[in-house]
Scaffold this motif. Structure first.
Motif, PDB file in Angstrom:
ATOM      1  N   ARG A  74      17.088 -63.406 -42.901  1.00 49.35           N
ATOM      2  CA  ARG A  74      18.117 -64.219 -43.569  1.00 49.35           C
ATOM      3  C   ARG A  74      19.520 -63.633 -43.428  1.00 49.35           C
ATOM      4  NH1 ARG A  74      13.712 -64.641 -47.221  1.00 49.35           N
ATOM      5  NH2 ARG A  74      14.681 -63.209 -48.695  1.00 49.35           N
ATOM      6  N   GLY A  75      19.621 -62.522 -42.703  1.00 47.19           N
ATOM      7  CA  GLY A  75      20.948 -61.984 -42.401  1.00 47.19           C
ATOM      8  C   GLY A  75      21.500 -61.050 -43.457  1.00 47.19           C
ATOM      9  N   VAL A  76      22.636 -60.448 -43.136  1.00 45.83           N
ATOM     10  CA  VAL A  76      23.316 -59.528 -44.047  1.00 45.83           C
ATOM     11  C   VAL A  76      24.756 -59.993 -44.233  1.00 45.83           C
ATOM     12  CG1 VAL A  76      21.895 -57.487 -43.653  1.00 45.83           C
ATOM     13  CG2 VAL A  76      23.784 -58.001 -42.077  1.00 45.83           C
ATOM     14  N   LEU A  77      25.379 -59.501 -45.280  1.00 47.88           N
ATOM     15  CA  LEU A  77      26.711 -59.985 -45.650  1.00 47.88           C
ATOM     16  C   LEU A  77      27.544 -58.853 -46.244  1.00 47.88           C
ATOM     17  CD1 LEU A  77      27.508 -63.233 -47.568  1.00 47.88           C
ATOM     18  CD2 LEU A  77      28.233 -61.050 -48.559  1.00 47.88           C
ATOM     19  N   ASP A  98      21.866 -62.244 -38.271  1.00 47.04           N
ATOM     20  CA  ASP A  98      23.236 -62.675 -38.576  1.00 47.04           C
ATOM     21  C   ASP A  98      23.968 -61.659 -39.446  1.00 47.04           C
ATOM     22  OD1 ASP A  98      22.764 -65.022 -37.244  1.00 47.04           O
ATOM     23  OD2 ASP A  98      22.322 -66.195 -39.063  1.00 47.04           O
ATOM     24  N   ARG A 143      22.665 -68.859 -48.093  1.00 48.77           N
ATOM     25  CA  ARG A 143      21.934 -68.355 -46.934  1.00 48.77           C
ATOM     26  C   ARG A 143      20.806 -67.399 -47.281  1.00 48.77           C
ATOM     27  NH1 ARG A 143      25.889 -68.790 -42.591  1.00 48.77           N
ATOM     28  NH2 ARG A 143      24.561 -67.427 -41.355  1.00 48.77           N
ATOM     29  N   ALA A 145      21.285 -64.302 -47.731  1.00 41.75           N
ATOM     30  CA  ALA A 145      21.599 -63.059 -47.018  1.00 41.75           C
ATOM     31  C   ALA A 145      21.657 -61.883 -47.987  1.00 41.75           C
ATOM     32  CB  ALA A 145      22.939 -63.210 -46.300  1.00 41.75           C
TER      33      ALA A 145
END
Lengths: 320, 320
Positions: A74-77, A98, A143, A145
């Motif tokens: 699910r990605g990082v932010l 992502d 998201r 994230a």
């Protein structure tokens, strides 16, 4: 108690194994002339030669690589705009996930370009802390994230400590180690591993006088409000993280601050003699020695040079 | 015939043993990002991190350390004013003998200070070639000192070749090696040892278009008069030595020239990506790759970065 601290030496050691294939083992440089000039035997760990030009690649990789496959998917932010943003974009690319980077719409063009080149997905927001946090929160919700903070995070702190670990493993008999403090992630990781590998080592934190919130917090034993930072060392304008403070309290021998003019002089000295490009933040521990704020006569002294991302069109000694 | 050449591989190998305790074994740096940008796998031999900030420390030490005790006791002399002057002062200090440096009275203050700091004995003269040579001749007569020329000298050439020797010993499987040409001492030493250690290696000389006397002489097979040099690469404004030309003719595969703008672009690129300080002369081989004057796709390419002595108050990209 040491057991209450956010990270332990084992976290740094595991981080080193986790990130080794993705980050540079940076060189350690020495200079007979600098040793003569400064009266101590210096070993410079060159994180300016790390990927993305700063030690931040270490912590970001450790945080990203440690995620479960489900979370990673699910990605990082992050909503940092400095070297941590580029580091997180690179780390996400290393894992083919992502990286969502929230940046103020007035962020410097060079920083935007750097994150974009690394494949980061940039979301601009108004240049206020509230706008950043609201934009980040909305994107995390949407998201799923994972937030990777720039310094107040155990995985990030442990990753940053791997620079000192490499230095102490490579150079025998280091008596003292110095690093700069911004949010405290590097200093916490450095102190944790240095105290473990070399129990008698002197661990010395350094900070600009004009951005001395970490020094004041360390001395007080609690996070304190300080004057707004006003230093050329742009990487150190952040405030100390609450997870970092107890580690600094547990392990530091000394904490010294330095003047702005000493930072510029030390930066130029390193460029001229070591022939390397370092950013002002990197020069802060060198400035502490140059200004004789620490006595390291006859010591073998390690210094973490944190990064080399500077605007080559505008150098600090040219504007004085 | 190879036997007519001024130096043989054994001279470089003996030089390496002679000078090793007095000069730095400089690091070899690499960058994933530069490799991607330039389409070849680059290994940078960092003579900018050599003592006095340039490879010249190698040749000067070899020449000084090889002198008989009797000759050494009477000192050494040169009338170069650049990095060679500082290198000779250092080498003389390494052997505790006098270094007599003849310099034009308009020499830059930084170069004068550098020679003085290293204990060189400076004799100023009028800024003409005739005055320099007359002053040098008078001092040699009076003191019995040995002249150590900056490049047209077998011991100096052999010493300069030790940088390439270290690079080729440390990095296996180098396919091509590039260096800049000024007087030709570095290129002659480099070519001699590279052809011996790696018979199939591509040896490529590089020079500014606007200081192309060595290229023209190499192509003609005899020293030719060229237009006066007009290049930012101040270390390469000298003319090719007659002892160097036959070695370049014997060993070079290619000789390419580069534009001034490519030199500045390459210099800035190296500062930004490798995070090291190099002088314009060092950027010339990098410029050859940047301008696609050589095809090194999929090769492992060694580059000798010759020095890092620049005026940090005036950088070339700031004056454009």
């Amino acid at each position: 108690m040491l057991t209450d601290l956010a990270i332990a030496p084992g976290d740094v050691i595991r981080a080193a194994a986790r990130i080794s294939e993705f980050v540079n083992r940076t060189p350690v440089l020495t200079s007979r002339r600098l040793n003569e000039l400064l009266g101590t035997e210096l070993f410079f760990k060159c994180e300016n030669m790390q990927r993305i030009g700063a030690f931040k690649a270490r912590g970001a990789h450790n945080a990203v690589l440690a995620l479960s496959p489900e979370k990673a998917a699910r990605g990082v932010l992050t909503h940092s705009s400095g070297n941590h943003a580029a580091a997180l974009a690179l780390a996400a690319r290393s894992r083919s996930i992502d990286a969502i980077i929230v940046m103020p719409e007035n962020a410097p063009a060079a920083k935007v370009a750097s994150v974009r080149r690394l494949g980061g997905e940039i979301h601009f927001c108004e240049p206020t802390i509230d706008a950043r946090e609201a934009t980040a929160a909305a994107l995390m919700e949407e998201r799923g994230a994972t937030l990777v903070p720039p310094y107040n995070d155990p995985m990030v702190m442990a990753g940053q400590g791997t620079a000192a670990m490499e230095l102490l493993e490579e150079i025998p008999g280091i008596d003292a180690i110095l690093a700069p403090v911004g949010g405290g992630g590097l200093m916490a990781g450095t102190a944790t591993i240095a105290r473990y590998l070399m129990p008698d080592i002197q661990i010395i934190a350094t900070e600009p006088e004009q951005a001395n919130d970490a020094y004041l917090s360390w001395a007080a034993g609690a996070l304190v409000d300080a004057d707004p930072p006003n230093t050329i060392a742009d990487g150190l304008r952040t405030t100390l993280g609450d997870k970092n403070l107890p580690i600094l309290r547990a392990h530091l021998d000394r904490f010294v601050t330095v003047s702005e003019s000493a930072i510029v002089d030390a930066m130029r000295l390193v460029w001229e003699v070591l022939k390397i490009v370092i950013e002002p933040s990197s020069a802060v521990p060198v400035a502490a020695i140059l200004e004789k704020r620490v006595d390291l006569a006859n010591a073998r002294t390690g210094i973490i040079l944190t990064g080399g991302n500077v605007d080559l069109d505008h150098l600090p000694w040219q504007s004085r």
